[in-house]
Design a protein around this motif. Sequence first.
Motif, PDB file in Angstrom:
ATOM      1  N   HIS A 190       0.815  -1.214   0.000  1.00 11.68           N
ATOM      2  CA  HIS A 190       0.000   0.000   0.000  1.00 11.68           C
ATOM      3  C   HIS A 190       0.853   1.271   0.000  1.00 11.68           C
ATOM      4  N   GLU A 191       2.039   1.214   0.570  1.00 15.90           N
ATOM      5  CA  GLU A 191       2.925   2.393   0.536  1.00 15.90           C
ATOM      6  C   GLU A 191       3.348   2.710  -0.887  1.00 15.90           C
ATOM      7  N   ILE A 192       3.724   1.682  -1.647  1.00 18.84           N
ATOM      8  CA  ILE A 192       4.089   1.899  -3.043  1.00 18.84           C
ATOM      9  C   ILE A 192       2.878   2.353  -3.836  1.00 18.84           C
ATOM     10  N   ALA A 193       1.722   1.790  -3.552  1.00 19.99           N
ATOM     11  CA  ALA A 193       0.501   2.208  -4.238  1.00 19.99           C
ATOM     12  C   ALA A 193       0.245   3.701  -4.018  1.00 19.99           C
ATOM     13  N   LEU A 194       0.269   4.137  -2.777  1.00 22.52           N
ATOM     14  CA  LEU A 194       0.022   5.552  -2.479  1.00 22.52           C
ATOM     15  C   LEU A 194       1.100   6.455  -3.062  1.00 22.52           C
ATOM     16  N   GLN A 195       2.356   6.035  -2.972  1.00 22.53           N
ATOM     17  CA  GLN A 195       3.446   6.849  -3.507  1.00 22.53           C
ATOM     18  C   GLN A 195       3.334   6.994  -5.021  1.00 22.53           C
ATOM     19  N   SER A 196       3.022   5.910  -5.705  1.00 25.45           N
ATOM     20  CA  SER A 196       2.901   5.996  -7.166  1.00 25.45           C
ATOM     21  C   SER A 196       1.724   6.877  -7.569  1.00 25.45           C
TER      22      SER A 196
END
Length: 140
Positions: free
Chosen positions: A92-98
């Motif tokens: 989810h961190e990568i999802a939000l960052q992207s």
Amino acid sequence: MNYRPIKVLLIEDDPNHARALEAMLERVKEFDYVLVHCYKLHDGLEELKNTKFDVILLDLRLPDSEGISTFRAVHSNFPEIPIVIFTALFNHEIALQSLKEGAQEYLFKGEFDGQDLSTAIMHSMARVQHLLSLKTVYST
């Protein structure tokens, strides 16, 4: 206004996932598209240099790139093309960052169908077109 199918670049290394994704889209009768498939990030970037696409479907786990750096490599070179990330990378961190950095959608493999994907594609294209029109208005 001339009608033409949506040109989709799929960057996905797993042929089974690529076939499944195309089969999903085929079942959406009102979604007319042309799909070009590349297995590696490098090949996708080369294809983008040579062909105009309306949207990019991007997996984040490729043989030559992984994680958010995959998204960044595409987006930094082609920021005007909407990117829909679909991946098995449940982070989810990568999802939000992207998404903060410009991805239009982030879908987890196995959690969407053809209608969801075609809707994500259409919405991402509309959002990017709107953002580009705002840039034009405010840059004059």
